[in-house]
Design an enzyme around this catalytic site. Structure first.
Site, PDB file in Angstrom:
ATOM      1  N   ASP A   1      -3.044  52.097  -7.764  1.00 17.47           N
ATOM      2  CA  ASP A   1      -4.115  51.193  -7.297  1.00 17.47           C
ATOM      3  C   ASP A   1      -3.223  50.096  -6.265  1.00 17.47           C
ATOM      4  O   ASP A   1      -2.250  49.720  -6.895  1.00 17.47           O
ATOM      5  CB  ASP A   1      -4.856  50.274  -8.512  1.00 17.47           C
ATOM      6  CG  ASP A   1      -5.716  49.529  -8.004  1.00 17.47           C
ATOM      7  OD1 ASP A   1      -6.449  49.597  -7.045  1.00 17.47           O
ATOM      8  OD2 ASP A   1      -5.708  48.294  -8.331  1.00 17.47           O
TER       9      ASP A   1
ATOM     10  N   THR B   1      -4.143  46.817  -4.987  1.00 17.12           N
ATOM     11  CA  THR B   1      -4.155  45.654  -5.521  1.00 17.12           C
ATOM     12  C   THR B   1      -3.690  45.098  -6.672  1.00 17.12           C
ATOM     13  O   THR B   1      -3.899  45.956  -7.904  1.00 17.12           O
ATOM     14  CB  THR B   1      -5.665  44.848  -5.504  1.00 17.12           C
ATOM     15  OG1 THR B   1      -6.046  45.192  -4.201  1.00 17.12           O
ATOM     16  CG2 THR B   1      -5.591  43.414  -5.787  1.00 17.12           C
TER      17      THR B   1
ATOM     18  N   ASP C   1      -4.672  47.458 -12.892  1.00 18.34           N
ATOM     19  CA  ASP C   1      -4.607  46.080 -13.594  1.00 18.34           C
ATOM     20  C   ASP C   1      -5.962  45.660 -13.532  1.00 18.34           C
ATOM     21  O   ASP C   1      -6.260  44.707 -14.551  1.00 18.34           O
ATOM     22  CB  ASP C   1      -3.780  45.159 -12.922  1.00 18.34           C
ATOM     23  CG  ASP C   1      -3.963  44.626 -11.641  1.00 18.34           C
ATOM     24  OD1 ASP C   1      -5.078  45.408 -10.838  1.00 18.34           O
ATOM     25  OD2 ASP C   1      -3.665  43.578 -11.137  1.00 18.34           O
TER      26      ASP C   1
END
Length: 821
Positions: free
Chosen positions: A337, A339, A577
């Site tokens: 991912d 970000t 996250d």
């Protein structure tokens, strides 16, 4: 999908007086079970200190022990009370009675091995327990009208627990406050769509918040809550569900079945058929049975895993499920991912571009009000709050929290002058129709790796499903993301290790491609907009294999992409996250969460990087490869011994001769050719990616290697039997057979130790030197009953061993070509 202002549930004021009675006044009885105590009612201010104390006294506490590792008792039991320890223990007891201490050495070795296994697992337990405390989720609970973070084990029945995006529901409860609260229950029900929750609706532990916020009353705590099973199961130190462990179990099962008839035949042969000294016959029978047991293999596997946990723990990496170490060793695709993984969590507003002649001062007021309307802002909105604090003091009449599926948030304001406006803030390419002139400007910014949000005015109500249709663009908010300084090196590592990296992000595809390009990811120039991905799994897998960067990926698509890669034979690791990563993390072969990630991501991930350092991931992969690659190596040594021991016993039974070895002979051989070398080889660096079919890979070497060693040893033994006569003949015959078996086993070790380094050569040389010392030092000759008599037979034994070594070399090479793993 919205929540209007002023919908809080009625209830007493915060800090409501004295301790609550056993049944709260005003609580409704359960209509299905009228004798069951009613569920606690919602109190906006939470319980008072006195009420908490009373519930603790009644035992209404969430006291389920969440263990990050096995208990000390479990560790000792698992290492001591094993099937093979029981067999060896009985044989050891017999040998202590009937034979000299030299023939009982194998028992002391097992005691030492078991002790080492227990110590290493206890060290791993200590590491895991300390890391689990650091990574523990602490929910926000209201008490005495104030909010504080407490441990999940301190929650009591009736506690009011606050929820925000990414928060995990830790106990079962009933919603009391809801502000656009959307909960994902897919981990419980399998239903992918989030559920909008309103006051009075139930919430289940194990679910998590995807949008909005609120608070709920704990109605089930402790073992009554679903979280009791979920939390304990998710964080248990376990060695199950692992190809390596299941492969070893399969091997041990077959070994056991081979041992039973072979041992019975050997016992009959040595005790009944041969009219020898009874104690010597017993000793030689035990000498034939003990080496059939690959007792050190299970120990070494446990030690290797435990040391892996300890090494990773030193790097602030919490391994929540031990097989994750093995899984990462097999990974060939890692999905990242953007970000929070490639970029740091925080952002900065670099520019504000009003559109259509909008007043910049008014735009800043709108942005400030939008920031104020969301009590749990994400990273983008937090950057806007920092840049444009709320100065307007408008009244928010309705709000729509950000959702990864929608790609926008919104709010309606009463601006104090009779004006009522609805504003949306989100992805420009979602809010604007294709071909809108503003998109060209936005694409230019995205190509620089900048993130762009669109502020737009809507003519519709927020609860209108078409609120984003026909919006009027008002301003562009340009955000800059901070690249992780270690991201580029980590991506290079994966490239060097032949692990494909796929960047999968919900952000604009062009922006994601620009960020990946700055980090040097191959294929970053060909970014794919996931909204155009095929829905068919096979077609999606083809696109995924051909490309590396994907933008505008929805949470459900992330999950589908992981499944598509797996269907194409890939072992997939997923890092993330955010709450939008949870579904993909759960379905991936290995889920890796950042320590600063949401509670939900940490709950479903097998590995948590507590230091939030993406650069730790190569260490985790390397540790997995070291463990699995080396265990595969040393398993070949152990099982070669099992094969030649079983085959030797069969040859002895069929030939009706004395078994050639005493236990002391095989203890010496096992220590020098397997025990000591295996320990060092199991802990050595190993960068080779783990391959499947563990049993096949090991047995394709162990069976021919063990068979050749057994035949060569028996040939030497028969030659010696025809050569030696009189007193001491059996000792001389055993010595010749031991020499052949040692040299043959050393060649197997020399093959397994490849590729050679200075320390591997030194290790093999040291083992050969140790055996030579035993042969030349008089008291060691007596102790191990090893004495080479004459010149002819010892050199014949060496010649047989050399021929066997050459045959093993050619056989192993033929196996590599014929049965590649």
């Amino acid at each position: 999908m919205t929540q209007r202002a002023g919908t809080e549930s009625d209830g007493p004021e915060p800090g409501g007086g004295t301790a609550a009675p056993a049944i709260d006044a005003g609580a409704e009885l359960d209509p299905v079970h009228p004798m069951r105590p009613p569920a606690p009612r919602f109190k906006p201010g939470g319980l008072s200190t006195a009420e908490v104390a009373e519930r603790v006294a009644r035992g209404e506490v969430n006291d389920v022990p969440v263990r990050s590792s096995r208990s000390t008792t479990d560790i000792v039991r698992a290492n001591v009370f094993t099937r093979f320890n029981a067999i060896i223990g009985v044989l050891w007891a017999i040998m202590l009675v009937v034979a000299p201490i030299q023939d009982s050495l194998f028992g002391f070795v097992i005691v030492a091995n078991t002790g080492i296994g227990i110590i290493q697992e206890l060290r791993a337990k200590k590491t895991l327990d300390s890391l689990a405390v650091i990574g523990e989720t602490k929910p926000s609970v209201r008490r005495d009208g104030r909010t504080a973070e407490i441990s999940t084990s301190e929650i009591v029945l009736g506690d009011v627990i606050e929820l925000g995006p990414g928060d995990k529901v830790v106990v079962d409860g009933s919603v009391g406050e809801a502000d656009g609260l959307e909960i994902d229950e897919s981990l419980l029900t399998g239903e992918a769509d989030p559920v909008l929750k309103k006051p009075g609706d139930p919430v289940m532990s194990g679910s998590f918040v995807v949008a909005g916020g609120g608070a709920f009353t704990a109605t089930k705590v402790g073992r009554e809550a679903y979280a009791a099973q979920l939390a304990e199961e998710a964080s248990r130190f376990t060695l199950v569900h692992s190809e390596l462990r299941s492969g070893i179990s399969t091997i041990l099962k077959y070994v056991t079945w081979m041992m039973i008839p072979t041992s019975i035949g050997l016992i009959i042969s040595q005790l009944l058929v041969k009219d020898n000294n009874l104690k010597d016959s017993i000793a030689r029978t035990v000498g034939g049975i003990v080496p059939m047991i690959p007792e050190g293999l299970v120990l070494l596997t446990s030690v290797a895993f435990a040391i892996g946990v300890i090494r990773l723990g030193r790097k602030q990496c919490l391994v929540q499920e031990l097989p994750a170490i093995e899984g990462l060793a097999r990974v060939d695709v890692v999905c990242l991912d953007k970000t929070g993984t490639l970029t740091e969590g925080g952002m900065d507003v670099t520019e504000l571009r009003p559109l259509g002649g909008a007043d910049p001062a008014y735009v800043k007021k709108v942005l400030g009000a939008l920031g104020e309307s969301d009590p749990r802002p994400n990273a983008s909105l937090q950057a806007i709050i920092d840049a444009y604090p709320d100065m307007a003091e408008w009244r928010c009449t309705e709000s729509l929290p950000f959702s990864s599926a929608r790609k926008y948030s919104g709010a309606s304001f009463s601006e104090g002058d009779g004006e009522n406006n609805t504003w949306l803030l989100g992805a420009p390419d979602v809010l604007l129709p294709a071909g809108d002139p503003a998109l060209d400007e936005i694409n230019a910014l995205n190509e620089q790796g900048l993130r762009v949000l669109l502020l737009a005015r809507s003519a519709r109500e927020l609860d209108d499903a078409a609120v984003a249709t026909g919006v009027r663009p008002t301003a562009l908010v340009v955000l800059e993301q901070r690249l992780r300084p270690d991201a580029a090196d980590t991506l290079r590592y994966f490239e060097d290790q032949n692990v494909s990296a796929k960047v999968i992000s919900g952000d604009n595809a062009v922006s994601v491609g620009a960020v990946a390009g700055k980090l040097g990811l191959p294929g970053a120039e060909n970014t794919v907009d996931a909204r155009g991905l095929p829905t068919d799994r096979a077609d999606m897998a083809k696109v995924l294999d051909e490309n590396a960067v994907f933008g505008r990926v929805s949470p459900q698509q992330k999950r589908d992409m992981v499944g598509a890669l797996q269907s194409n034979g890939h072992t997939v690791a997923m890092t993330g996250d955010g709450v939008n990563d949870v579904l993909a993390l759960k379905d991936a072969d290995i889920g890796v969460s950042m320590g600063s990630g949401s509670e939900a991501t940490k709950a479903v991930a097998q590995i948590v990087l507590l230091n939030n350092s993406f650069s730790t991931l190569p260490s985790v992969v390397a540790e997995g490869r070291r463990v699995i690659g080396n265990i595969t190596r040393v398993a070949t040594l152990f099982l070669t011994k099992t094969v030649y021991s079983v085959l030797l016993a069969i040859l002895v039974v069929c030939s009706q001769v004395e078994y050639p070895f005493l236990p002391r002979h095989l203890t010496l051989l096992s220590t020098l050719t397997i025990g000591i070398p295996a320990f060092f080889l199991a802990l050595a660096p190993n960068k080779e990616r783990a391959k499947p079919h563990f049993v096949k890979r090991v047995m394709r070497y162990a069976i021919p290697g063990g068979a050749i060693a057994a035949v060569a040893t028996f040939v030497s033994y028969l030659i010696a039997r025809h050569h030696y006569t009189g007193a001491g003949a059996l000792e001389a015959e055993s010595s010749a057979a031991t020499l052949t078996l040692f040299l043959t086993s050393m060649w197997v070790l020399a093959i397994i130790a490849r590729p050679y380094t200075w320390w591997r050569v030194a290790l093999v040389g040291a083992m050969g030197g140790a055996f030579l010392i035993v042969l030349v030092v008089p008291w060691l000759q007596d102790f191990f009953q090893l004495k080479l008599v004459g010149v002819t037979v010892p050199w014949i034994a060496v010649g047989v061993a050399v021929a066997a070594a050459v045959l093993i070399e050619f056989t192993f090479r033929w196996v590599d070509r014929k049965f590649p793993a």
